[in-house]
Design a protein around this motif. Structure first.
Motif, PDB file in Angstrom:
ATOM      1  N   ARG A 193     -34.788  19.665  71.146  1.00  0.00           N
ATOM      2  CA  ARG A 193     -33.926  19.965  72.065  1.00  0.00           C
ATOM      3  C   ARG A 193     -32.848  21.112  71.762  1.00  0.00           C
ATOM      4  O   ARG A 193     -32.585  21.911  72.706  1.00  0.00           O
ATOM      5  CB  ARG A 193     -32.919  18.648  72.616  1.00  0.00           C
ATOM      6  CG  ARG A 193     -31.659  18.550  73.154  1.00  0.00           C
ATOM      7  CD  ARG A 193     -31.892  19.198  74.687  1.00  0.00           C
ATOM      8  NE  ARG A 193     -32.745  18.069  75.437  1.00  0.00           N
ATOM      9  CZ  ARG A 193     -32.768  18.447  76.801  1.00  0.00           C
ATOM     10  NH1 ARG A 193     -32.379  19.378  77.450  1.00  0.00           N
ATOM     11  NH2 ARG A 193     -33.582  17.305  77.389  1.00  0.00           N
ATOM     12  N   LEU A 401     -24.654  17.820  66.116  1.00  0.00           N
ATOM     13  CA  LEU A 401     -23.770  17.152  66.917  1.00  0.00           C
ATOM     14  C   LEU A 401     -22.420  17.622  66.803  1.00  0.00           C
ATOM     15  O   LEU A 401     -21.520  17.573  67.439  1.00  0.00           O
ATOM     16  CB  LEU A 401     -23.879  15.614  66.622  1.00  0.00           C
ATOM     17  CG  LEU A 401     -25.181  15.060  66.890  1.00  0.00           C
ATOM     18  CD1 LEU A 401     -25.346  13.501  66.388  1.00  0.00           C
ATOM     19  CD2 LEU A 401     -25.655  15.090  68.525  1.00  0.00           C
ATOM     20  N   THR A 407     -25.472  17.617  72.011  1.00  0.00           N
ATOM     21  CA  THR A 407     -24.548  16.506  72.273  1.00  0.00           C
ATOM     22  C   THR A 407     -25.565  15.094  72.189  1.00  0.00           C
ATOM     23  O   THR A 407     -26.582  15.145  72.378  1.00  0.00           O
ATOM     24  CB  THR A 407     -23.797  16.536  73.702  1.00  0.00           C
ATOM     25  OG1 THR A 407     -25.048  16.303  74.623  1.00  0.00           O
ATOM     26  CG2 THR A 407     -23.358  17.910  73.823  1.00  0.00           C
ATOM     27  N   TRP A 408     -24.558  14.047  72.042  1.00  0.00           N
ATOM     28  CA  TRP A 408     -25.213  12.698  71.989  1.00  0.00           C
ATOM     29  C   TRP A 408     -25.838  12.198  73.346  1.00  0.00           C
ATOM     30  O   TRP A 408     -26.672  11.776  73.350  1.00  0.00           O
ATOM     31  CB  TRP A 408     -24.326  11.660  71.263  1.00  0.00           C
ATOM     32  CG  TRP A 408     -24.759  10.506  71.439  1.00  0.00           C
ATOM     33  CD1 TRP A 408     -24.481   9.438  71.914  1.00  0.00           C
ATOM     34  CD2 TRP A 408     -25.858   9.996  70.426  1.00  0.00           C
ATOM     35  NE1 TRP A 408     -25.223   8.116  71.587  1.00  0.00           N
ATOM     36  CE2 TRP A 408     -26.154   8.589  70.766  1.00  0.00           C
ATOM     37  CE3 TRP A 408     -26.680  10.586  69.682  1.00  0.00           C
ATOM     38  CZ2 TRP A 408     -27.053   7.820  69.759  1.00  0.00           C
ATOM     39  CZ3 TRP A 408     -27.608  10.048  68.773  1.00  0.00           C
ATOM     40  CH2 TRP A 408     -27.858   8.658  68.800  1.00  0.00           C
ATOM     41  N   LYS A 409     -25.106  12.831  74.328  1.00  0.00           N
ATOM     42  CA  LYS A 409     -25.559  12.457  75.753  1.00  0.00           C
ATOM     43  C   LYS A 409     -27.040  13.192  75.929  1.00  0.00           C
ATOM     44  O   LYS A 409     -28.043  12.413  76.405  1.00  0.00           O
ATOM     45  CB  LYS A 409     -24.705  13.059  76.906  1.00  0.00           C
ATOM     46  CG  LYS A 409     -25.054  12.684  78.181  1.00  0.00           C
ATOM     47  CD  LYS A 409     -23.870  13.170  79.137  1.00  0.00           C
ATOM     48  CE  LYS A 409     -24.304  12.760  80.546  1.00  0.00           C
ATOM     49  NZ  LYS A 409     -23.497  13.157  81.765  1.00  0.00           N
ATOM     50  N   GLU A 410     -27.379  14.528  75.354  1.00  0.00           N
ATOM     51  CA  GLU A 410     -28.667  14.752  75.314  1.00  0.00           C
ATOM     52  C   GLU A 410     -29.557  14.178  74.596  1.00  0.00           C
ATOM     53  O   GLU A 410     -30.801  14.007  75.202  1.00  0.00           O
ATOM     54  CB  GLU A 410     -28.522  16.388  74.842  1.00  0.00           C
ATOM     55  CG  GLU A 410     -27.852  17.146  75.972  1.00  0.00           C
ATOM     56  CD  GLU A 410     -27.345  18.777  75.337  1.00  0.00           C
ATOM     57  OE1 GLU A 410     -27.164  19.502  76.170  1.00  0.00           O
ATOM     58  OE2 GLU A 410     -27.190  18.751  74.199  1.00  0.00           O
ATOM     59  N   CYS A 411     -29.168  13.640  73.287  1.00  0.00           N
ATOM     60  CA  CYS A 411     -29.946  12.723  72.680  1.00  0.00           C
ATOM     61  C   CYS A 411     -30.400  11.484  73.466  1.00  0.00           C
ATOM     62  O   CYS A 411     -31.523  11.128  73.448  1.00  0.00           O
ATOM     63  CB  CYS A 411     -29.438  12.363  71.418  1.00  0.00           C
ATOM     64  SG  CYS A 411     -29.254  13.902  70.346  1.00  0.00           S
ATOM     65  N   LEU A 412     -29.475  10.835  73.994  1.00  0.00           N
ATOM     66  CA  LEU A 412     -29.661   9.802  74.651  1.00  0.00           C
ATOM     67  C   LEU A 412     -30.653   9.843  76.025  1.00  0.00           C
ATOM     68  O   LEU A 412     -31.357   9.013  76.390  1.00  0.00           O
ATOM     69  CB  LEU A 412     -28.590   9.015  75.295  1.00  0.00           C
ATOM     70  CG  LEU A 412     -27.548   8.424  74.275  1.00  0.00           C
ATOM     71  CD1 LEU A 412     -26.357   8.001  74.991  1.00  0.00           C
ATOM     72  CD2 LEU A 412     -28.075   7.520  73.380  1.00  0.00           C
ATOM     73  N   GLY A 413     -30.626  11.210  76.442  1.00  0.00           N
ATOM     74  CA  GLY A 413     -31.482  11.559  77.624  1.00  0.00           C
ATOM     75  C   GLY A 413     -32.968  11.965  77.190  1.00  0.00           C
ATOM     76  O   GLY A 413     -33.760  12.124  78.031  1.00  0.00           O
ATOM     77  N   GLU A 414     -33.065  12.087  75.858  1.00  0.00           N
ATOM     78  CA  GLU A 414     -34.567  12.227  75.492  1.00  0.00           C
ATOM     79  C   GLU A 414     -35.334  11.059  75.271  1.00  0.00           C
ATOM     80  O   GLU A 414     -35.701  10.389  74.592  1.00  0.00           O
ATOM     81  CB  GLU A 414     -34.521  12.756  73.901  1.00  0.00           C
ATOM     82  CG  GLU A 414     -33.844  14.254  73.997  1.00  0.00           C
ATOM     83  CD  GLU A 414     -34.942  15.175  74.613  1.00  0.00           C
ATOM     84  OE1 GLU A 414     -36.335  15.081  74.318  1.00  0.00           O
ATOM     85  OE2 GLU A 414     -34.590  16.499  75.188  1.00  0.00           O
TER      86      GLU A 414
END
Length: 569
Positions: A193, A401, A407-414
């Motif tokens: 990402r 991070l 961002t953590w939001k992007e990690c959660l979106g993976e």
């Protein structure tokens, strides 16, 4: 309630005809307009049916004379309103929602596999728990192949069945979620990402295209041999695949117009992903330090036959068949699973133009590049510094991070990362407990007795053992688990049947890597490249089996002659 049928291009005129003094009617009309369903076109008019609250029906009826305007041919602004009494037949039935649950036939096939095996009499020497777990494991594998649900959901159902039937405890079923390998794979997707978001992946991809991009085959070989050069320095195939090559390959695919989900996967991405995966297992087999489980093979060899496989010994024996495989396998896949874009003579020029437009590296690109160098450095020197691969990856992600590169939001979106973490950890847990429950030991002993009783020459006996060792990997989600469960038993039997012990150990060590190419879960790089979603599962398994035959022929055929030449047998 009353029903209205309109033929119109729009509804605002209805509101304009309502008494302006009645603001409530005006508001209700506005609400009605926003809730209209899509219109259906009939010839030169648009017909829409909807239901209107009875509180508004009086207003609608009161404006009927004013709205009953004759329309001329092609005049879509004219419309008629007809009030009618409410009746069940007048209302349009809402469209039925599509089924969003499991695909029924694949689900039945998966469940049937488990039930049939569950009730098969348990063989002598196998515990009831082990047999039940085998039934659930095979049912889960069938589900993963046929995919009645996404892979993570199928694996979760398998774990649920294990706990529900008391075959595994909850802590045992979910024990592999504490294993570092699934987390290393998930972290690899987060790194990818950052590569794509910052543009660093595109920059590196354009550099590759500018140098090797005049042909897809040249581009593929440049990646294959780059990975092979890094293999002895980075002792984790998961780290190499996920942290370095997946982001790069994805960026190359996007740069060449090959994307997931829009029908362009076969332009380049499908072939490139499969090629990079299949060659990653080859490069892992070429060096003692190229795969985390290789030192385990060397240790078990010493414990069994009291002979040492050194780094140079391993590399010397593997270099000839390894290089041939690295050349042949990409070319084979290029012929049987070709990219639709084979040559692009203008690509290098276009890539250089893209690089010029990108300009100098941005701050986030520099941070991403520095983080990558830090992480790779820890992978290379982690043994000296006592830092394992997953710890290095967590440190790298922490930097991304904290700096906001990811961002953590992007990690959660993976979603693919979390899905892969779920199904891979589930398979590791079930396969691990098949070994702990003694099923693998029973299988090894059964094979040993069978082959030993055939009375064949050591060459034929060893050939049978090799095939059984290799293709039993369908039941393993980890090379280390397979080696730990079967390596010693198979090496002992091969030696007892007359196979030169050191030769047998070297061959089994090489095959312990090559067999990882069979499935999408057999080695750490498998879920990484498969998770990119460029290659359908059936093709992944089919080409994996075909490449396995080619690798066995190369390594036992040409490799056998090379090993004879250097005195291994």
């Amino acid at each position: 309630m009353a029903s209205l049928a309109l033929t119109s291009s729009y509804l605002p005129s209805l509101r304009s005809r309502l008494p302006k003094s009645d603001s409530n009617a005006q508001i209700r009309c506005s609400s009605l307009r926003s809730s209209l369903p899509k219109a259906t076109i009939f010839g030169n008019g648009i017909r829409t049916s909807f239901r209107i609250p009875s509180s508004l029906s009086s207003e609608a009826k009161s404006v009927k004379p004013a709205l009953n305007i004759g329309s001329s041919r092609g005049n879509l602004s004219a419309f008629t309103v007809r009030a009618a009494s409410s009746s069940p037949s007048a209302a349009v039935a809402p469209a039925s929602q599509p089924w969003q649950g499991a695909a029924i036939k694949p689900l039945i096939a998966s469940i049937a596999t488990g039930i049939i095996l569950w009730f098969v009499p348990v063989p002598s020497g196998v515990s009831r728990n082990a047999w039940q777990l085998l039934a659930i494991f095979l049912a889960t594998i069938v589900g993963i192949i046929t995919q009645p649900l996404p892979l993570g959901a199928v694996a979760l159902l398998g774990l649920g069945a294990s706990v529900l039937t008391k075959t595994l405890t909850f802590s045992a079923a979910f024990s592999a979620f504490g294993d570092p390998i699934p987390w290393l794979i998930a972290l690899a997707f987060f790194f990818a990402r950052g590569f794509i978001k910052t543009g660093l992946g595109n920059r590196i991809a354009y550099q590759f295209v500018s140098l090797f991009g005049s042909s897809s085959l040249g581009l593929g070989y440049s990646l294959v041999f780059s990975e092979a050069l890094l293999a002895p320095a980075i002792p984790s195939v998961s780290a190499r695949a996920g942290g370095i090559f997946l982001p790069l390959v994805k960026s190359l695919c996007v740069a060449c117009g090959s994307n997931v989900g829009d029908g362009t996967e076969n332009r380049l991405g499908s072939w490139l992903m499969l090629t990079c995966f299949q060659t990653s297992v080859i490069s892992s087999s070429m060096f003692l330090t190229a795969m985390a489980a290789n030192p385990l093979s060397a240790t078990l060899t010493y414990n069994t036959i009291k002979q040492t496989i050194g780094w140079t010994d391993w590399a010397k024996a593997a270099i000839v068949p390894g290089l041939i495989s690295l050349i042949v396998v990409p070319l084979l896949l290029y012929v049987i699973y070709p990219p639709t874009v084979k040559s692009s003579p203008d690509a290098p020029k276009l890539a250089r133009e893209k690089l010029d437009k990108m300009g100098p590296m941005t701050k986030n690109e520099i941070i991403m590049a520095g983080t990558l160098l830090l992480t790779v450095g820890l992978w290379v020197f982690g043994g000296v510094l006592n830092v394992d691969a997953v710890t290095a990856a967590i440190l790298g992600l922490s930097v991304l991070l904290v700096t906001g590169v990811v961002t953590w939001k992007e990690c959660l979106g993976e979603a693919v990362a979390w899905d892969t973490l779920t199904w891979f950890a589930a398979l590791i847990a079930m396969a691990g407990y098949l070994n702990k429950y003694g099923l693998i030991s029973w299988f090894s002993q059964t094979v040993v007795k069978f082959v030993g009783g055939l009375g064949l020459s050591w060459q034929l006996s060893f050939g049978i053992l090799v095939l059984l060792y290799f293709y039993s990997h369908y039941f393993f989600a980890s090379g280390a688990a397979h080696i730990g469960a079967m390596f010693t038993a198979f090496l002992s039997v091969a030696s007892a049947l007359g196979t030169p012990p050191y030769f047998g150990a070297i061959v089994l060590s090489f095959l312990s890597n090559l067999m990882g190419g069979l499935t999408h879960y057999g080695i750490g790089s498998a879920p990484v490249f498969y998770g990119a979603n460029y290659v359908p599962l059936a093709q992944w398994w089919g080409y994996g089996f075909l490449v396995s035959i080619v690798n066995i022929i190369i390594w036992l055929g040409i490799g056998g002659m090379w090993w004879k030449a250097i005195g291994l047998w």
